[in-house]
Design a protein around this motif. Structure first.
Motif, PDB file in Angstrom:
ATOM      1  N   LEU A 147     -70.069  45.853 -17.436  1.00  0.00           N
ATOM      2  CA  LEU A 147     -69.901  45.575 -16.011  1.00  0.00           C
ATOM      3  C   LEU A 147     -71.086  46.079 -15.209  1.00  0.00           C
ATOM      4  N   PHE A 148     -71.262  45.477 -14.039  1.00  0.00           N
ATOM      5  CA  PHE A 148     -72.285  45.945 -13.095  1.00  0.00           C
ATOM      6  C   PHE A 148     -71.744  45.696 -11.686  1.00  0.00           C
ATOM      7  N   ALA A 158     -77.101  42.303 -18.955  1.00  0.00           N
ATOM      8  CA  ALA A 158     -75.784  42.579 -19.553  1.00  0.00           C
ATOM      9  C   ALA A 158     -75.525  41.624 -20.717  1.00  0.00           C
ATOM     10  N   GLU A 159     -75.879  40.360 -20.553  1.00  0.00           N
ATOM     11  CA  GLU A 159     -75.641  39.393 -21.626  1.00  0.00           C
ATOM     12  C   GLU A 159     -76.542  39.674 -22.826  1.00  0.00           C
ATOM     13  N   THR A 204     -67.550  40.969 -22.804  1.00  0.00           N
ATOM     14  CA  THR A 204     -67.676  40.075 -21.665  1.00  0.00           C
ATOM     15  C   THR A 204     -68.500  40.788 -20.596  1.00  0.00           C
ATOM     16  N   SER A 205     -69.440  40.073 -20.004  1.00  0.00           N
ATOM     17  CA  SER A 205     -70.306  40.659 -18.976  1.00  0.00           C
ATOM     18  C   SER A 205     -69.972  40.105 -17.600  1.00  0.00           C
ATOM     19  N   ILE A 219     -80.837  47.923 -22.986  1.00  0.00           N
ATOM     20  CA  ILE A 219     -81.001  48.156 -21.542  1.00  0.00           C
ATOM     21  C   ILE A 219     -82.175  49.107 -21.289  1.00  0.00           C
ATOM     22  N   ALA A 220     -82.247  50.173 -22.086  1.00  0.00           N
ATOM     23  CA  ALA A 220     -83.319  51.155 -21.915  1.00  0.00           C
ATOM     24  C   ALA A 220     -84.688  50.508 -22.103  1.00  0.00           C
TER      25      ALA A 220
END
Length: 263
Positions: free
Chosen positions: A157-158, A177-178, A193-194, A254-255
């Motif tokens: 989530l975001f 996210a995806e 799920t994003s 992500i990093a």
């Protein structure tokens, strides 16, 4: 709090990672411990981790809600909130992830001290929230990403959760996210799920990811780890290692993105 990163004479950009904001989500602190161990044991041999820690710092808060977490081991395995006392109420604690100053106590939060989603008497009324918020504010100039680990539901989530409005950088956050979910799925086929919190799980005001994003931490994500409900918060021990391994791939994705897009 652990600070991971190669020593540097100047301040380095950083990622803030926290686990265990909700007491009963035991797989979450397990992941933060896993992350610290991986960072320390693979530095020098894993090119991506080495590059990350050379160029960035990672602040890791392994157990955000310490008193609540302890209580789940001693008294009530399903406890969620903090353990603060409120004068005039016999009910204990507030939900630390409804206690941040982000649309505070509007959608998806309760003003009833006995509720599991009690928003607290005021924003940052909980000492844990106040300390984390102060730390992030103080280090705002270096913190480029905020990652908070929860369970369960297999979601990435975001922002936003306190409003149905899309974040200004919605498309970029969705794309990250995806990509991270796809990296996670590559190991054991676990499907995530994003999407923005409000529509992907439920509206919830006062969350740490929305607060960090509004403060200016552009890359702000909430993980909801395994599973999708068969075991829920009582994830069996046999799933700890695979959950941590696959989650690590998403966090590293992500990093790496943040690292690449700093300059």
């Amino acid at each position: 709090m652990h600070l991971l990163g190669k020593k540097s004479s100047s301040s380095k950009p950083a990622i803030f990672l926290d686990c265990g904001i909700h007491a009963r989500e035991w797989i979450s602190p397990a992941f933060c411990q896993w992350f610290v161990n991986e960072a320390l044991t693979t530095y020098g041999s894993d090119a991506q981790m080495t590059s990350l820690l050379d160029q960035m710092d990672v602040f890791v808060l392994p157990v955000f809600n310490v008193d609540g977490y302890h209580y789940t081991h001693t008294n009530n395995r399903m406890w969620r909130k903090t353990r603060s006392r409120k004068s005039g109420s016999s009910c204990i604690g507030a939900d630390p992830n409804r206690n941040f100053d982000a649309g505070w106590c509007t959608l998806g939060a309760s003003s009833n001290p006995c509720s599991d989603t009690y928003c607290g008497a005021t924003p940052e009324s909980e000492i844990e929230v106040k300390n984390v918020a102060n730390f992030i504010r103080k280090n705002k100039s270096v913190i480029k990403a905020y990652l908070t680990i929860h369970s369960y539901s297999q979601l990435l989530l975001f922002p936003y959760s306190y409003t149905y409005d899309l974040a200004a950088t919605h498309n970029e956050l969705m794309s990250i996210a995806e990509g991270a979910s796809s990296a996670l799925r590559s190991l054991y086929g676990t499907r995530y799920t994003s999407g923005p919190g409000a529509t992907t799980i439920y509206p919830a005001a006062g969350g740490s990811d929305d607060w960090a994003y509004d403060l200016g931490v552009k890359y702000s994500f909430t993980f909801e780890l395994r599973d999708t409900g068969r075991y829920g918060f009582l994830l069996p021990e046999s799933q700890i290692k695979p959950t941590c391994e696959e989650t690590m791939l998403a966090v590293k994705y992500i990093a790496a993105y943040v690292q690449k897009n700093l300059y």
